[in-house]
Design a protein around this motif. Structure first.
Motif, mmCIF file in Angstrom:
data_model
loop_
_atom_site.group_PDB
_atom_site.id
_atom_site.type_symbol
_atom_site.label_atom_id
_atom_site.label_comp_id
_atom_site.label_asym_id
_atom_site.label_seq_id
_atom_site.Cartn_x
_atom_site.Cartn_y
_atom_site.Cartn_z
ATOM 1 N N SER A 110 0.960 3.784 -1.494
ATOM 2 C CA SER A 110 2.059 3.641 -2.452
ATOM 3 C C SER A 110 1.585 2.936 -3.717
ATOM 4 C CB SER A 110 3.213 2.844 -1.820
ATOM 5 O OG SER A 110 3.722 3.500 -0.683
ATOM 6 N N GLY A 111 0.811 1.858 -3.548
ATOM 7 C CA GLY A 111 0.329 1.101 -4.699
ATOM 8 C C GLY A 111 -0.587 1.923 -5.595
ATOM 9 N N THR A 112 -1.563 2.586 -4.992
ATOM 10 C CA THR A 112 -2.485 3.407 -5.783
ATOM 11 C C THR A 112 -1.752 4.600 -6.399
ATOM 12 O OG1 THR A 112 -3.134 4.587 -3.756
ATOM 13 C CG2 THR A 112 -4.537 2.755 -4.461
ATOM 14 N N GLY A 113 -0.803 5.155 -5.635
ATOM 15 C CA GLY A 113 -0.035 6.297 -6.145
ATOM 16 C C GLY A 113 0.809 5.934 -7.349
ATOM 17 N N LEU A 114 1.459 4.777 -7.291
ATOM 18 C CA LEU A 114 2.289 4.344 -8.419
ATOM 19 C C LEU A 114 1.437 4.052 -9.650
ATOM 20 C CD1 LEU A 114 4.855 2.033 -6.574
ATOM 21 C CD2 LEU A 114 5.279 4.289 -7.590
ATOM 22 N N PHE A 115 0.245 3.488 -9.436
ATOM 23 C CA PHE A 115 -0.653 3.252 -10.581
ATOM 24 C C PHE A 115 -1.066 4.579 -11.202
ATOM 25 C CE2 PHE A 115 -4.910 3.011 -12.393
ATOM 26 C CZ PHE A 115 -4.719 2.016 -13.354
ATOM 27 N N LEU A 116 -1.363 5.570 -10.370
ATOM 28 C CA LEU A 116 -1.750 6.886 -10.881
ATOM 29 C C LEU A 116 -0.584 7.550 -11.613
ATOM 30 C CD1 LEU A 116 -3.845 8.164 -7.832
ATOM 31 C CD2 LEU A 116 -4.708 7.431 -10.066
ATOM 32 N N CYS A 117 0.645 7.305 -11.134
ATOM 33 C CA CYS A 117 1.822 7.834 -11.834
ATOM 34 C C CYS A 117 1.943 7.212 -13.223
ATOM 35 C CB CYS A 117 3.089 7.542 -11.025
ATOM 36 S SG CYS A 117 3.301 8.600 -9.580
ATOM 37 N N PHE A 118 1.682 5.910 -13.309
ATOM 38 C CA PHE A 118 1.715 5.223 -14.601
ATOM 39 C C PHE A 118 0.631 5.765 -15.520
ATOM 40 C CE2 PHE A 118 -0.176 1.784 -17.173
ATOM 41 C CZ PHE A 118 0.889 1.531 -18.036
ATOM 42 N N PHE A 119 -0.552 6.002 -14.965
ATOM 43 C CA PHE A 119 -1.653 6.539 -15.771
ATOM 44 C C PHE A 119 -1.308 7.915 -16.323
ATOM 45 C CE2 PHE A 119 -5.302 9.403 -15.950
ATOM 46 C CZ PHE A 119 -6.036 8.792 -16.953
ATOM 47 N N LEU A 120 -0.638 8.740 -15.519
ATOM 48 C CA LEU A 120 -0.272 10.081 -15.978
ATOM 49 C C LEU A 120 0.626 10.027 -17.207
ATOM 50 C CD1 LEU A 120 0.382 12.002 -12.622
ATOM 51 C CD2 LEU A 120 -1.488 12.378 -14.251
ATOM 52 N N HIS B 140 3.095 17.413 -5.071
ATOM 53 C CA HIS B 140 2.470 16.201 -4.545
ATOM 54 C C HIS B 140 3.196 14.960 -5.067
ATOM 55 C CE1 HIS B 140 -1.018 14.127 -2.738
ATOM 56 N NE2 HIS B 140 -0.831 13.239 -3.691
ATOM 57 N N LEU B 141 3.543 14.979 -6.347
ATOM 58 C CA LEU B 141 4.258 13.854 -6.945
ATOM 59 C C LEU B 141 5.641 13.670 -6.323
ATOM 60 C CD1 LEU B 141 3.409 14.223 -10.761
ATOM 61 C CD2 LEU B 141 2.640 12.421 -9.207
ATOM 62 N N LEU B 142 6.347 14.767 -6.106
ATOM 63 C CA LEU B 142 7.678 14.680 -5.513
ATOM 64 C C LEU B 142 7.618 14.031 -4.131
ATOM 65 C CD1 LEU B 142 9.441 18.069 -6.350
ATOM 66 C CD2 LEU B 142 10.068 15.784 -7.145
ATOM 67 N N HIS B 143 6.726 14.537 -3.302
ATOM 68 C CA HIS B 143 6.596 13.967 -1.959
ATOM 69 C C HIS B 143 6.151 12.507 -2.041
ATOM 70 C CE1 HIS B 143 5.552 13.527 2.282
ATOM 71 N NE2 HIS B 143 4.442 12.958 1.858
ATOM 72 N N GLY B 144 5.142 12.246 -2.875
ATOM 73 C CA GLY B 144 4.605 10.890 -2.981
ATOM 74 C C GLY B 144 5.625 9.904 -3.505
ATOM 75 N N PHE B 145 6.430 10.336 -4.474
ATOM 76 C CA PHE B 145 7.434 9.458 -5.068
ATOM 77 C C PHE B 145 8.457 9.037 -4.018
ATOM 78 C CE2 PHE B 145 11.024 8.181 -7.624
ATOM 79 C CZ PHE B 145 10.448 7.590 -8.740
ATOM 80 N N PHE B 146 8.969 10.002 -3.260
ATOM 81 C CA PHE B 146 9.981 9.703 -2.242
ATOM 82 C C PHE B 146 9.376 8.926 -1.071
ATOM 83 C CE2 PHE B 146 11.958 13.884 -3.831
ATOM 84 C CZ PHE B 146 12.580 13.215 -4.874
ATOM 85 N N SER B 147 8.134 9.265 -0.718
ATOM 86 C CA SER B 147 7.463 8.574 0.374
ATOM 87 C C SER B 147 7.209 7.112 0.019
ATOM 88 C CB SER B 147 6.144 9.272 0.707
ATOM 89 O OG SER B 147 5.470 8.612 1.755
ATOM 90 N N ALA B 148 6.765 6.874 -1.227
ATOM 91 C CA ALA B 148 6.520 5.497 -1.675
ATOM 92 C C ALA B 148 7.820 4.701 -1.706
ATOM 93 C CB ALA B 148 5.876 5.509 -3.064
ATOM 94 N N ALA B 149 8.908 5.348 -2.106
ATOM 95 C CA ALA B 149 10.210 4.678 -2.149
ATOM 96 C C ALA B 149 10.623 4.229 -0.750
ATOM 97 C CB ALA B 149 11.261 5.613 -2.741
ATOM 98 N N ARG B 150 10.369 5.071 0.247
ATOM 99 C CA ARG B 150 10.690 4.705 1.626
ATOM 100 C C ARG B 150 9.807 3.565 2.105
ATOM 101 N NH1 ARG B 150 10.914 10.444 2.000
ATOM 102 N NH2 ARG B 150 13.037 11.207 2.397
#
Length: 220
Positions: free
Chosen positions: A13-23, A170-180
């Motif tokens: 979740s942490g690395t994914g959110l950082f990558l979302c910010f980078f995008l 991938h973003l959709l799944h990752g976003f909801f998964s990180a939220a959970r």
């Protein structure tokens, strides 16, 4: 095992959110490609030079590389753990009733994205960092010409678009998964989490998809 899995999910979740910010930052910087060609070349090359010569950006870049590697490794570990935990697969698999198809195919989507990242880094990042690119009128490395030549090839544009579609799911799944995982996917907020996830994904993916198409059409 549960503790380790939770730790891996938190890191994912942490690395994914950082990558979302980078995008978001990457998209904003690349919007210069929509400028008229001459101005786009000057602005894009200046922007690239600014990033390459900034120590803070360099540090963020290393965090980015570590996040990509970490995100990939944690995803593999969690996939292996989940596979072992599931044990023998039953003949009647009804997972599709309770989950969307892209959630069940994250391995395939992740592989497509990872392979595309290798191509993307090789064609742009590697050439900018480790080859002698020609200079533009302002004395900056002419990365814009490299990008322009890449996006003038239809096959490259198609590969880019397919990879971005995979990234979108991938973003959709990752976003909801990180939220959970982070405890945000609460019944009170679930609607807003879904809205934010869909809006973010749509803006990011359509923004990036438009760039190679725009450059390609302008080259015809």
């Amino acid at each position: 095992m549960k503790t380790n899995s939770l730790q891996y999910k938190l890191w994912m979740s942490g690395t994914g959110l950082f990558l979302c910010f980078f995008l978001v930052i990457h998209l904003l910087g690349n919007l210069q490609l929509f400028l008229p060609p001459d101005r786009a070349r000057e602005q894009f090359n200046w922007y690239s030079h600014l990033l390459a010569g900034n120590i803070i950006i360099e540090i963020i870049a290393y965090v980015l590389y570590a996040s990509i590697i970490g995100h990939t490794v944690y995803a593999i570990i969690l996939t292996v753990k989940k596979s072992k935990a599931n044990g023998t697969k039953y003949v009647y698999d009804k997972r599709g009733v309770s989950s969307v198809w892209y959630s069940r195919n994250m391995g395939l989507l992740g592989t497509i994205i990872f392979l595309f990242l290798i191509i993307h880094f090789k064609d742009f990042w590697y050439q900018y960092k480790f080859t002698n690119l020609p200079l533009d009128a302002k004395g900056n490395k002419d990365l814009y010409t490299i990008v322009e030549k890449a996006y003038q090839q239809l096959w490259y544009v198609l590969v880019y678009e397919v990879a971005l579609i995979a990234l979108g799911f991938h973003l959709l799944h990752g976003f909801f998964s990180a939220a959970r995982t982070l405890g945000v996917f609460h019944p009170k907020y679930v609607r807003w989490v879904k809205v934010v996830g869909w809006v973010y994904t749509t803006v990011i993916i359509l923004g990036f998809m438009a760039m190679p198409v725009y450059v390609y059409l302008n080259s015809l």
